[in-house]
Design a protein around this motif. Sequence first.
Motif, mmCIF file in Angstrom:
data_model
loop_
_atom_site.group_PDB
_atom_site.id
_atom_site.type_symbol
_atom_site.label_atom_id
_atom_site.label_comp_id
_atom_site.label_asym_id
_atom_site.label_seq_id
_atom_site.Cartn_x
_atom_site.Cartn_y
_atom_site.Cartn_z
ATOM 1 N N GLY A 305 45.457 33.896 37.328
ATOM 2 C CA GLY A 305 45.003 33.023 38.409
ATOM 3 C C GLY A 305 45.199 33.622 39.787
ATOM 4 N N LEU A 306 45.111 34.953 39.896
ATOM 5 C CA LEU A 306 45.357 35.610 41.181
ATOM 6 C C LEU A 306 44.187 35.429 42.141
ATOM 7 C CD1 LEU A 306 46.936 38.952 39.872
ATOM 8 C CD2 LEU A 306 48.119 36.916 40.739
ATOM 9 N N VAL A 307 42.958 35.557 41.638
ATOM 10 C CA VAL A 307 41.783 35.447 42.485
ATOM 11 C C VAL A 307 40.609 34.964 41.641
ATOM 12 C CG1 VAL A 307 41.086 37.841 42.093
ATOM 13 C CG2 VAL A 307 40.321 36.663 44.157
ATOM 14 N N THR A 308 39.731 34.197 42.245
ATOM 15 C CA THR A 308 38.543 33.715 41.549
ATOM 16 C C THR A 308 37.366 34.623 41.879
ATOM 17 O OG1 THR A 308 39.326 31.429 41.644
ATOM 18 C CG2 THR A 308 36.983 31.763 41.230
ATOM 19 N N VAL A 309 36.716 35.132 40.839
ATOM 20 C CA VAL A 309 35.576 36.026 41.016
ATOM 21 C C VAL A 309 34.294 35.214 40.812
ATOM 22 C CG1 VAL A 309 34.421 38.135 40.245
ATOM 23 C CG2 VAL A 309 36.925 37.959 40.150
ATOM 24 N N PRO A 310 33.507 34.991 41.878
ATOM 25 C CA PRO A 310 32.256 34.215 41.733
ATOM 26 C C PRO A 310 31.272 34.906 40.794
ATOM 27 C CG PRO A 310 32.856 34.516 44.049
ATOM 28 C CD PRO A 310 33.725 35.433 43.258
ATOM 29 N N PRO A 311 30.415 34.131 40.124
ATOM 30 C CA PRO A 311 29.441 34.728 39.195
ATOM 31 C C PRO A 311 28.538 35.768 39.857
ATOM 32 C CG PRO A 311 29.543 32.348 38.877
ATOM 33 C CD PRO A 311 30.362 32.654 40.089
ATOM 34 N N TRP A 312 28.166 35.558 41.137
ATOM 35 C CA TRP A 312 27.256 36.499 41.785
ATOM 36 C C TRP A 312 27.913 37.860 41.986
ATOM 37 C CZ3 TRP A 312 28.380 38.901 46.352
ATOM 38 C CH2 TRP A 312 29.358 38.319 47.153
ATOM 39 N N VAL A 313 29.252 37.870 42.155
ATOM 40 C CA VAL A 313 29.963 39.143 42.295
ATOM 41 C C VAL A 313 29.902 39.919 40.979
ATOM 42 C CG1 VAL A 313 32.211 40.226 42.682
ATOM 43 C CG2 VAL A 313 31.493 38.292 44.107
ATOM 44 N N SER A 314 30.109 39.208 39.868
ATOM 45 C CA SER A 314 30.004 39.850 38.550
ATOM 46 C C SER A 314 28.612 40.427 38.338
ATOM 47 C CB SER A 314 30.317 38.833 37.446
ATOM 48 O OG SER A 314 31.623 38.327 37.578
ATOM 49 N N LEU A 315 27.587 39.674 38.757
ATOM 50 C CA LEU A 315 26.211 40.133 38.595
ATOM 51 C C LEU A 315 25.951 41.389 39.412
ATOM 52 C CD1 LEU A 315 23.332 39.790 37.575
ATOM 53 C CD2 LEU A 315 22.929 38.173 39.446
ATOM 54 N N VAL A 316 26.389 41.403 40.669
ATOM 55 C CA VAL A 316 26.156 42.549 41.551
ATOM 56 C C VAL A 316 26.878 43.790 41.026
ATOM 57 C CG1 VAL A 316 26.625 43.487 43.847
ATOM 58 C CG2 VAL A 316 25.707 41.174 43.620
ATOM 59 N N VAL A 317 28.134 43.627 40.607
ATOM 60 C CA VAL A 317 28.907 44.764 40.090
ATOM 61 C C VAL A 317 28.262 45.320 38.820
ATOM 62 C CG1 VAL A 317 31.116 45.465 39.096
ATOM 63 C CG2 VAL A 317 31.071 44.009 41.120
ATOM 64 N N THR A 318 27.844 44.432 37.918
ATOM 65 C CA THR A 318 27.212 44.860 36.669
ATOM 66 C C THR A 318 25.924 45.621 36.937
ATOM 67 O OG1 THR A 318 28.143 42.951 35.493
ATOM 68 C CG2 THR A 318 26.277 44.068 34.466
ATOM 69 N N LEU A 319 25.073 45.078 37.799
ATOM 70 C CA LEU A 319 23.814 45.743 38.125
ATOM 71 C C LEU A 319 24.053 47.094 38.795
ATOM 72 C CD1 LEU A 319 21.636 42.764 39.443
ATOM 73 C CD2 LEU A 319 21.224 44.110 37.383
ATOM 74 N N THR A 320 25.053 47.152 39.690
ATOM 75 C CA THR A 320 25.361 48.395 40.395
ATOM 76 C C THR A 320 25.821 49.479 39.428
ATOM 77 O OG1 THR A 320 25.980 47.151 42.389
ATOM 78 C CG2 THR A 320 26.760 49.429 42.221
ATOM 79 N N LEU A 321 26.743 49.122 38.518
ATOM 80 C CA LEU A 321 27.246 50.091 37.545
ATOM 81 C C LEU A 321 26.133 50.564 36.610
ATOM 82 C CD1 LEU A 321 30.671 48.435 36.603
ATOM 83 C CD2 LEU A 321 30.326 50.568 37.869
ATOM 84 N N LEU A 322 25.291 49.618 36.167
ATOM 85 C CA LEU A 322 24.199 49.981 35.271
ATOM 86 C C LEU A 322 23.195 50.894 35.972
ATOM 87 C CD1 LEU A 322 22.745 49.635 32.560
ATOM 88 C CD2 LEU A 322 21.641 47.606 33.508
ATOM 89 N N ALA A 323 22.812 50.538 37.185
ATOM 90 C CA ALA A 323 21.854 51.351 37.943
ATOM 91 C C ALA A 323 22.420 52.743 38.215
ATOM 92 C CB ALA A 323 21.500 50.656 39.257
ATOM 93 N N ALA A 324 23.719 52.809 38.538
ATOM 94 C CA ALA A 324 24.347 54.097 38.798
ATOM 95 C C ALA A 324 24.348 54.964 37.537
ATOM 96 C CB ALA A 324 25.780 53.890 39.302
ATOM 97 N N GLY A 325 24.637 54.359 36.397
ATOM 98 C CA GLY A 325 24.643 55.104 35.134
ATOM 99 C C GLY A 325 23.272 55.646 34.775
#
Length: 356
Positions: A305-325
Amino acid sequence: MLSFRNQHQVPRMMDVLTIEWLGKPLWMWLGFHLLIAGLLAFDLGLLHRDKEHEIGVRESLALTGFYLALGLAFGGWIWWYLGPQSGEEYVTGLVVEKSLSMDNVFVIAMILTALGVPRAAQHRVLLWGILAAVLLRGLMIGLGAALVHEVHWVLSLFAAFLIYAGLKILVSGDEEEGDFQNSAVVRWFKTTFRVTPELHGQRFTVRKTDPKTGRVALYFTPLALALVLVNGADVIFAVDSVPAIFAITTDTFVVYTSNIFAILGLRALYFALAAMVDRFAYLKTALAFILIFIGAKIVVADTFGLVTVPPWVSLVVTLTLLAAGVAYSLWRTRTDAPDQADADPVPPHEARAHRA
């Protein structure tokens, strides 16, 4: 004019459709499955009536875009009907599942190449494999939903597994997936059942005379063996993908629909990626970081329970990592392969040898 009996049957039917099942009204589940049944009928009945039709890269990319557009359109409906958070979770889940399915595609390509399945017969294996995958994913998601809702700490277990899986991919690197012809599953199948040494068109079974008994017996073809291995590969990959989607959202409807739409486009995606398998040599690294990120998100958000990660942040990070790969893979292999539009899939081991 409706009879007195019929006037009461209509409200009763409406009441049944509004009954909640796994957190959503029954009409939502029925509507989604009718949509999927319609898509499968359209794909089989109109697009691929010719059993000998070979799907080329251009057609594969067009079908992939079609299924992706439908998946995103359904996500737009979820966004409108269930709210922005559900919409963001659905799109994130769709992207993650589609990303993980790319690795599955490469393994399927190696299976079909090792068994010598011709391109014209591959779509039949993939069709039945995807139908089986829909049923298997439904069962696994149902089990996962029951575990998550009854024992919430199981999410922490999922998170630990995802981090472990990601680190294992990073450490193992680009290793060979194994010799499928000499695998334990293939040996068991051939010793347990009668298997023909050659293909018989697009048939999974054939009747022929058994040389030992002199009687007509049922034989499986290498196409049936390929189907068994493809389904086995999907079960193995589901062990990663199901925890990954539950780490994004615990809404069973969002989990299930995003998974199914990702699977539906897998057959179309296969014929594009299989022809360019070696161009995505570094995609596994991106997938590993995606798994680690999703697992770490659960650890810091739900477990501690240290920090709440909004769904849009997960989406942006996932897309960024996939695009970079994808971008890094294409850049590193830009001189290795010319335009392979509508080319036959390249056996992965030969492609690696060529690159080396």
